[in-house]
Design a protein around this motif. Structure first.
Motif, PDB file in Angstrom:
ATOM      1  N   SER A 111      30.384  38.756  41.645  1.00 35.91           N
ATOM      2  CA  SER A 111      31.348  39.568  42.168  1.00 35.91           C
ATOM      3  C   SER A 111      31.480  40.732  41.722  1.00 35.91           C
ATOM      4  O   SER A 111      30.849  40.967  40.506  1.00 35.91           O
ATOM      5  CB  SER A 111      32.528  38.535  41.793  1.00 35.91           C
ATOM      6  OG  SER A 111      32.505  38.449  40.440  1.00 35.91           O
ATOM      7  N   MET A 113      34.112  44.909  41.890  1.00 37.69           N
ATOM      8  CA  MET A 113      35.239  45.464  42.359  1.00 37.69           C
ATOM      9  C   MET A 113      34.929  46.650  42.986  1.00 37.69           C
ATOM     10  O   MET A 113      34.132  47.346  42.429  1.00 37.69           O
ATOM     11  CB  MET A 113      36.110  45.885  41.193  1.00 37.69           C
ATOM     12  CG  MET A 113      37.610  46.218  41.364  1.00 37.69           C
ATOM     13  SD  MET A 113      38.584  44.935  41.842  1.00 37.69           S
ATOM     14  CE  MET A 113      38.533  43.863  40.520  1.00 37.69           C
ATOM     15  N   THR A 149      39.540  46.141  45.624  1.00 38.77           N
ATOM     16  CA  THR A 149      39.525  44.686  46.182  1.00 38.77           C
ATOM     17  C   THR A 149      38.199  44.016  45.560  1.00 38.77           C
ATOM     18  O   THR A 149      37.371  44.776  45.352  1.00 38.77           O
ATOM     19  CB  THR A 149      39.074  44.733  47.616  1.00 38.77           C
ATOM     20  OG1 THR A 149      40.192  45.614  48.071  1.00 38.77           O
ATOM     21  CG2 THR A 149      39.025  43.352  48.368  1.00 38.77           C
ATOM     22  N   GLU A 150      38.310  42.600  45.129  1.00 34.79           N
ATOM     23  CA  GLU A 150      37.255  41.989  44.891  1.00 34.79           C
ATOM     24  C   GLU A 150      36.305  41.835  45.951  1.00 34.79           C
ATOM     25  O   GLU A 150      36.685  41.337  46.802  1.00 34.79           O
ATOM     26  CB  GLU A 150      37.701  40.704  43.953  1.00 34.79           C
ATOM     27  CG  GLU A 150      36.710  40.081  43.260  1.00 34.79           C
ATOM     28  CD  GLU A 150      37.150  38.708  42.479  1.00 34.79           C
ATOM     29  OE1 GLU A 150      36.445  38.132  41.831  1.00 34.79           O
ATOM     30  OE2 GLU A 150      38.415  38.360  42.476  1.00 34.79           O
TER      31      GLU A 150
END
Length: 169
Positions: A111, A113, A149-150
């Motif tokens: 993940s 950003m 947003t991730e």
């Protein structure tokens, strides 16, 4: 005493030269000795031996008042120990295994950003962590994604870009 100190200084100079001319002596003797001594005749080992021969002999000669023969024997013993330790330490350093180098493919499934908004089918920028270090990659997504947003990395497009999708919660 001057002779022993000269040997010690010559050993230190040889050690400094070994930093510049690393494996030259081993390379020259490789065909002749064919790995017989396996690093025992490397420049750092020889420099350690000569340096301790000189300084060890000077210490024994100056502190005990014994003759040059006793000082030479003590210097040779100290030189053998220093050369052996240098050989063992350099062998341990040369065979030290490090973890594998991180690759871009390691990013798939991680993940991150969005740091620069990603337009639909265009490129923006995302901040990811590769081997614990923050790394900025160009990112592409079929849908627009706003800054902050991730995201999840779906694929590696090149060495500097990834395909991403927004995380849905």
């Amino acid at each position: 005493m001057t002779f022993f100190l000269g040997l010690g200084i010559a050993g230190i100079v040889l050690l400094a030269l070994s930093l510049v001319f690393g494996g030259v002596l081993e390379g020259m003797l490789d065909g002749v000795l064919d790995g017989l001594f396996d690093g025992l005749l490397s420049l750092p080992v020889i420099a350690g031996f000569i340096s301790m021969l000189g300084f060890g002999g000077a210490i024994v000669l100056g502190t005990t008042g014994a003759g040059p023969f006793v000082a030479t024997v003590a210097g040779v013993a100290a030189g053998v120990v220093a050369g052996w330790l240098t050989w063992k330490f350099s062998k341990a350093l040369m065979t030290d295994q490090t973890s594998s180098t991180p690759r871009g493919g390691d990013l798939v499934g991680t993940s991150g950003m969005v740091v620069t908004a990603i337009p639909a089918d265009g490129y923006g920028e995302v901040m990811l962590r590769l081997a614990g270090q923050p790394v900025k990659y160009a990112a592409k997504c079929p849908t627009p994604i706003v800054r902050g947003t991730e995201i999840w990395v779906e694929a590696e497009l090149s060495t500097t870009s990834v395909a991403v999708r927004p995380v849905e919660r």
